[in-house]
Write a protein that holds these residues in place. Structure first.
Motif, PDB file in Angstrom:
ATOM      1  N   TRP A 192      27.935  93.018  61.589  1.00  0.00           N
ATOM      2  CA  TRP A 192      29.456  92.724  61.489  1.00  0.00           C
ATOM      3  C   TRP A 192      29.420  92.620  60.239  1.00  0.00           C
ATOM      4  N   ASP A 193      29.901  93.813  59.420  1.00  0.00           N
ATOM      5  CA  ASP A 193      29.914  93.955  57.980  1.00  0.00           C
ATOM      6  C   ASP A 193      30.423  92.565  57.086  1.00  0.00           C
ATOM      7  N   THR A 194      31.546  92.132  57.433  1.00  0.00           N
ATOM      8  CA  THR A 194      32.269  90.994  56.707  1.00  0.00           C
ATOM      9  C   THR A 194      31.462  89.565  56.889  1.00  0.00           C
ATOM     10  N   TRP A 209      23.505  97.323  59.244  1.00  0.00           N
ATOM     11  CA  TRP A 209      24.842  97.450  58.150  1.00  0.00           C
ATOM     12  C   TRP A 209      25.398  98.948  57.595  1.00  0.00           C
ATOM     13  N   THR A 211      27.461  99.735  55.526  1.00  0.00           N
ATOM     14  CA  THR A 211      27.696  99.456  54.213  1.00  0.00           C
ATOM     15  C   THR A 211      26.471  99.929  53.588  1.00  0.00           C
ATOM     16  N   TRP A 239      28.093  89.327  46.493  1.00  0.00           N
ATOM     17  CA  TRP A 239      29.228  89.254  47.686  1.00  0.00           C
ATOM     18  C   TRP A 239      30.651  89.661  47.386  1.00  0.00           C
ATOM     19  N   PHE A 243      32.283  92.608  49.501  1.00  0.00           N
ATOM     20  CA  PHE A 243      33.103  92.268  50.508  1.00  0.00           C
ATOM     21  C   PHE A 243      34.288  93.171  50.676  1.00  0.00           C
ATOM     22  N   CYS A 246      33.286  96.281  52.491  1.00  0.00           N
ATOM     23  CA  CYS A 246      33.246  95.865  54.005  1.00  0.00           C
ATOM     24  C   CYS A 246      34.740  95.668  54.627  1.00  0.00           C
ATOM     25  N   ARG A 247      35.413  95.098  53.928  1.00  0.00           N
ATOM     26  CA  ARG A 247      36.659  94.754  54.513  1.00  0.00           C
ATOM     27  C   ARG A 247      37.576  96.005  54.629  1.00  0.00           C
ATOM     28  N   GLU A 250      36.033  98.182  57.549  1.00  0.00           N
ATOM     29  CA  GLU A 250      36.236  97.630  59.022  1.00  0.00           C
ATOM     30  C   GLU A 250      37.867  97.881  59.422  1.00  0.00           C
ATOM     31  N   SER A 251      38.650  98.242  58.347  1.00  0.00           N
ATOM     32  CA  SER A 251      40.094  98.460  58.848  1.00  0.00           C
ATOM     33  C   SER A 251      40.437  99.736  59.129  1.00  0.00           C
TER      34      SER A 251
END
Length: 282
Positions: A192-194, A209, A211, A239, A243, A246-247, A250-251
């Protein structure tokens, strides 16, 4: 079936497609592999969700595995995604991957009619008995409808020959419970990336991952800072830059977003396969 411990970051890899999306871009696989391995990433996981496996034919899935193995040429382990709707097809893909040289197979539960836990034990036992490489459970409850408890993850290891699992469930307390209470039976890998920072800081030895396919160097550096050197300050600084990526990924539709990212970093992998569309420009 055999067991093995993975360490480091394994990149969830795309399936490069031709411009019209009709076929695998075979030279494109080699470009992805050089980008990822050249960035210091420790392994490859083709044929999963990032690889759009649900839109590929069985022959395409087999060929994709072969291409990634050929391009990796033994430099890093390749874990082939081989999950399917039936036990027979899962075994067919898994046996092919093992014979082709995969270090392990990653098997998502059948994802149309969510199986019971008893059915899962039977399914994974059959796969583990059919291959002489480790079997990684792909925990993806949002797509499969299968939600396991930490105790059931342990049972998968003890009774079905599953040696590890990629967690794309996003339940960090559950993930941590498996790490602390069932590590003797199954190895928990973050997917889970985040949650990557939290998982590595909490002691996870490996992660799968997506990413890492886009910005491999930064992802490898984060692993080195947190899991190897224990440098929390350096990890936090890295990070802060990773981050937001990643966010963003995932969106959106994940495979489509990863392919957009690859376009931006100069390693294009073609469009996603329909019905998924490329991200709209902003």
């Amino acid at each position: 079936m055999s067991s093995a411990q993975f360490t480091g970051i394994l990149a969830a890899a795309v399936t490069p497609l031709t411009a019209d999306g009709s076929a695998i871009d075979e030279p494109g696989v080699a470009r992805q592999v050089e980008h990822i391995i050249g960035g210091g990433i420790h392994g490859l996981v083709p044929g999963g969700s990032t690889g759009e496996f649900t839109t590929l034919t069985v022959d395409e899935r087999k060929r994709g595995t072969e291409l990634y193995l050929e391009a990796a040429a033994g430099r890093v382990p390749v874990v082939a995604g081989t999950g399917a709707l039936s036990t027979a097809e899962t075994i067919e893909l898994s046996v092919h991957a093992a014979k082709a040289g995969a270090a392990a197979v990653m098997v998502v539960p059948p994802f149309y009619d969510a199986p019971s836990f008893a059915e899962l034990l039977t399914h994974y036992s059959a796969v583990a008995d059919a291959v002489d490489v480790p079997v990684m459970y792909y925990n993806l409850p949002s797509a499969t409808g299968v939600q396991l408890t930490p105790e059931q993850f342990g049972e998968l290891g003890r009774r079905a020959g599953v040696t590890s699992y990629k967690d794309t469930g996003g339940d960090f307390p559950e993930f941590t419970s498996v790490q602390f209470d069932h590590a003797d039976a199954i190895t928990a890998l973050n997917g889970w990336d985040t949650l990557t920072f939290a998982a590595l800081a909490g002691g996870a030895k490996a992660g799968v991952w997506g990413t890492a396919s886009v910005i491999p160097r930064q992802c490898a550096e984060l692993y080195d800072a947190l899991a190897v050197r224990g440098d929390l300050e350096a990890g936090r600084a890295l990070w802060a830059t990773i981050f937001p990526v990643c966010r963003f990924l995932e969106s959106h539709n994940y495979a489509s977003a990863i392919k957009t990212g690859l376009e931006l970093v100069g390693v294009p992998a073609g469009p996603p396969r329909r019905p998924v569309l490329p991200l709209a420009p902003h």
